[in-house]
Design a protein around this motif. Structure first.
Motif, PDB file in Angstrom:
ATOM      1  N   VAL A  56      24.570  53.827  21.594  1.00  0.00           N
ATOM      2  CA  VAL A  56      23.120  53.660  21.502  1.00  0.00           C
ATOM      3  C   VAL A  56      22.638  52.382  22.169  1.00  0.00           C
ATOM      4  CG1 VAL A  56      22.911  55.044  19.414  1.00  0.00           C
ATOM      5  CG2 VAL A  56      23.302  52.594  19.212  1.00  0.00           C
ATOM      6  N   SER A  57      23.522  51.648  22.810  1.00  0.00           N
ATOM      7  CA  SER A  57      23.152  50.404  23.474  1.00  0.00           C
ATOM      8  C   SER A  57      22.228  50.684  24.655  1.00  0.00           C
ATOM      9  CB  SER A  57      24.412  49.694  23.973  1.00  0.00           C
ATOM     10  OG  SER A  57      24.073  48.617  24.813  1.00  0.00           O
ATOM     11  N   PRO A  58      21.069  50.023  24.727  1.00  0.00           N
ATOM     12  CA  PRO A  58      20.153  50.260  25.847  1.00  0.00           C
ATOM     13  C   PRO A  58      20.764  49.915  27.203  1.00  0.00           C
ATOM     14  CG  PRO A  58      19.068  49.006  24.115  1.00  0.00           C
ATOM     15  CD  PRO A  58      20.506  49.105  23.749  1.00  0.00           C
ATOM     16  N   GLY A  59      21.598  48.894  27.251  1.00  0.00           N
ATOM     17  CA  GLY A  59      22.236  48.526  28.513  1.00  0.00           C
ATOM     18  C   GLY A  59      23.147  49.605  29.060  1.00  0.00           C
ATOM     19  N   ILE A  60      23.754  50.375  28.181  1.00  0.00           N
ATOM     20  CA  ILE A  60      24.650  51.445  28.603  1.00  0.00           C
ATOM     21  C   ILE A  60      23.881  52.747  28.807  1.00  0.00           C
ATOM     22  CG2 ILE A  60      26.613  52.864  27.879  1.00  0.00           C
ATOM     23  CD1 ILE A  60      27.753  50.354  26.548  1.00  0.00           C
ATOM     24  N   THR A  61      23.014  53.093  27.875  1.00  0.00           N
ATOM     25  CA  THR A  61      22.298  54.372  27.975  1.00  0.00           C
ATOM     26  C   THR A  61      21.292  54.395  29.116  1.00  0.00           C
ATOM     27  OG1 THR A  61      20.703  53.655  26.305  1.00  0.00           O
ATOM     28  CG2 THR A  61      22.589  54.959  25.552  1.00  0.00           C
ATOM     29  N   ASN A  62      20.810  53.227  29.573  1.00  0.00           N
ATOM     30  CA  ASN A  62      19.923  53.208  30.737  1.00  0.00           C
ATOM     31  C   ASN A  62      20.632  53.709  31.989  1.00  0.00           C
ATOM     32  OD1 ASN A  62      17.732  52.251  29.331  1.00  0.00           O
ATOM     33  ND2 ASN A  62      18.081  50.120  29.884  1.00  0.00           N
ATOM     34  N   GLY A 109      43.633  36.646   9.308  1.00  0.00           N
ATOM     35  CA  GLY A 109      43.992  38.044   9.133  1.00  0.00           C
ATOM     36  C   GLY A 109      42.921  39.012   9.592  1.00  0.00           C
ATOM     37  N   SER A 110      41.768  38.501   9.998  1.00  0.00           N
ATOM     38  CA  SER A 110      40.692  39.372  10.467  1.00  0.00           C
ATOM     39  C   SER A 110      40.813  39.596  11.972  1.00  0.00           C
ATOM     40  CB  SER A 110      39.328  38.760  10.138  1.00  0.00           C
ATOM     41  OG  SER A 110      39.168  37.540  10.840  1.00  0.00           O
ATOM     42  N   TRP A 111      40.400  40.789  12.405  1.00  0.00           N
ATOM     43  CA  TRP A 111      40.440  41.132  13.816  1.00  0.00           C
ATOM     44  C   TRP A 111      39.116  40.774  14.463  1.00  0.00           C
ATOM     45  CZ3 TRP A 111      44.427  43.047  16.755  1.00  0.00           C
ATOM     46  CH2 TRP A 111      45.580  43.382  16.061  1.00  0.00           C
ATOM     47  N   GLU A 112      39.171  40.367  15.730  1.00  0.00           N
ATOM     48  CA  GLU A 112      37.979  39.950  16.448  1.00  0.00           C
ATOM     49  C   GLU A 112      38.074  40.420  17.900  1.00  0.00           C
ATOM     50  OE1 GLU A 112      36.623  35.657  17.961  1.00  0.00           O
ATOM     51  OE2 GLU A 112      36.718  35.847  15.779  1.00  0.00           O
ATOM     52  N   ILE A 113      36.954  40.872  18.432  1.00  0.00           N
ATOM     53  CA  ILE A 113      36.890  41.239  19.849  1.00  0.00           C
ATOM     54  C   ILE A 113      36.690  39.955  20.641  1.00  0.00           C
ATOM     55  CG2 ILE A 113      35.612  42.509  21.608  1.00  0.00           C
ATOM     56  CD1 ILE A 113      34.841  44.508  19.414  1.00  0.00           C
ATOM     57  N   VAL A 114      37.634  39.645  21.529  1.00  0.00           N
ATOM     58  CA  VAL A 114      37.542  38.402  22.292  1.00  0.00           C
ATOM     59  C   VAL A 114      36.967  38.623  23.680  1.00  0.00           C
ATOM     60  CG1 VAL A 114      39.328  37.180  21.019  1.00  0.00           C
ATOM     61  CG2 VAL A 114      39.973  38.600  22.958  1.00  0.00           C
ATOM     62  N   ARG A 115      37.049  39.854  24.179  1.00  0.00           N
ATOM     63  CA  ARG A 115      36.531  40.136  25.518  1.00  0.00           C
ATOM     64  C   ARG A 115      36.251  41.627  25.609  1.00  0.00           C
ATOM     65  NH1 ARG A 115      39.751  40.250  31.010  1.00  0.00           N
ATOM     66  NH2 ARG A 115      38.002  40.584  32.390  1.00  0.00           N
ATOM     67  N   SER A 116      35.232  41.966  26.382  1.00  0.00           N
ATOM     68  CA  SER A 116      34.964  43.377  26.647  1.00  0.00           C
ATOM     69  C   SER A 116      34.515  43.513  28.098  1.00  0.00           C
ATOM     70  CB  SER A 116      33.910  43.925  25.694  1.00  0.00           C
ATOM     71  OG  SER A 116      32.665  43.331  25.947  1.00  0.00           O
ATOM     72  N   ASP A 117      34.771  44.675  28.646  1.00  0.00           N
ATOM     73  CA  ASP A 117      34.421  44.944  30.031  1.00  0.00           C
ATOM     74  C   ASP A 117      33.925  46.384  30.110  1.00  0.00           C
ATOM     75  OD1 ASP A 117      34.173  44.613  32.769  1.00  0.00           O
ATOM     76  OD2 ASP A 117      36.256  45.162  33.174  1.00  0.00           O
ATOM     77  N   THR A 118      32.838  46.577  30.851  1.00  0.00           N
ATOM     78  CA  THR A 118      32.264  47.924  30.994  1.00  0.00           C
ATOM     79  C   THR A 118      32.259  48.291  32.461  1.00  0.00           C
ATOM     80  OG1 THR A 118      30.837  47.492  29.096  1.00  0.00           O
ATOM     81  CG2 THR A 118      30.267  49.363  30.477  1.00  0.00           C
ATOM     82  N   LEU A 119      32.752  49.482  32.760  1.00  0.00           N
ATOM     83  CA  LEU A 119      32.797  49.999  34.116  1.00  0.00           C
ATOM     84  C   LEU A 119      32.041  51.325  34.141  1.00  0.00           C
ATOM     85  CD1 LEU A 119      34.006  49.863  37.020  1.00  0.00           C
ATOM     86  CD2 LEU A 119      35.910  51.194  36.132  1.00  0.00           C
ATOM     87  N   PHE A 120      31.078  51.446  35.050  1.00  0.00           N
ATOM     88  CA  PHE A 120      30.291  52.671  35.161  1.00  0.00           C
ATOM     89  C   PHE A 120      30.769  53.465  36.379  1.00  0.00           C
ATOM     90  CE2 PHE A 120      27.508  49.703  32.970  1.00  0.00           C
ATOM     91  CZ  PHE A 120      27.104  50.466  31.884  1.00  0.00           C
ATOM     92  N   SER A 121      30.830  54.774  36.235  1.00  0.00           N
ATOM     93  CA  SER A 121      31.196  55.646  37.352  1.00  0.00           C
ATOM     94  C   SER A 121      30.349  56.907  37.279  1.00  0.00           C
ATOM     95  CB  SER A 121      32.684  56.002  37.285  1.00  0.00           C
ATOM     96  OG  SER A 121      32.962  56.693  36.092  1.00  0.00           O
ATOM     97  N   LYS A 122      30.222  57.564  38.409  1.00  0.00           N
ATOM     98  CA  LYS A 122      29.407  58.791  38.455  1.00  0.00           C
ATOM     99  C   LYS A 122      30.244  60.012  38.370  1.00  0.00           C
ATOM    100  CE  LYS A 122      25.522  56.838  40.631  1.00  0.00           C
ATOM    101  NZ  LYS A 122      24.223  57.152  40.734  1.00  0.00           N
TER     102      LYS A 122
END
Length: 122
Positions: A56-62, A109-122
């Motif tokens: 539902v992220s606007p950056g992705i759904t756009n 003991g808690s998990w954390e997201i340290v980095r994320s990367d998004t790749l768009f393709s058609k």
């Protein structure tokens, strides 16, 4: 004597329909989260939250349009590791998005997201 009918009773069809609906509902709404929890354990809740927010992220759904399916893959799966690389795909109407998450387990003991990367393709 009347002969016995060997037809399947009406209540049997109703019961099969209810079981089919329950199975479909479980797979659609609870199946993926349950599978993640069974395979990954503790970081599964954080991953499920990231997948839900990405849909539902606007950056992705756009760029992708409405997403209609999601798939996921865990790389280098090991229960003893304190880091995890997780990749999931969102198939959209206009494009697809591949989101890769690098996660680490903190000393607390808690998990954390340290980095994320998004790749768009058609």
């Amino acid at each position: 004597m009347p002969s016995k009918s060997k037809n399947f009773p009406t209540w049997g069809y109703v019961l099969l329909g209810v079981l089919a609906f329950a199975g479909f509902y479980f797979v659609k709404n609870l199946g993926q989260r349950t599978l993640l929890k069974a395979v990954l354990g503790q970081p599964a809740d954080l991953i499920a939250q990231a997948m839900s927010s990405a849909r539902v992220s606007p950056g992705i759904t756009n760029r992708t349009g409405k997403t209609h399916s999601k798939n996921f893959k865990v790389e280098n799966l090991s229960a003893k590791k304190d880091s995890l690389v997780f990749r999931f795909l969102l198939d959209g109407e206009r494009a697809n998005a591949t989101i890769k998450l690098w996660m680490t387990k903190r000393a607390s003991g808690s998990w954390e997201i340290v980095r994320s990367d998004t790749l768009f393709s058609k």
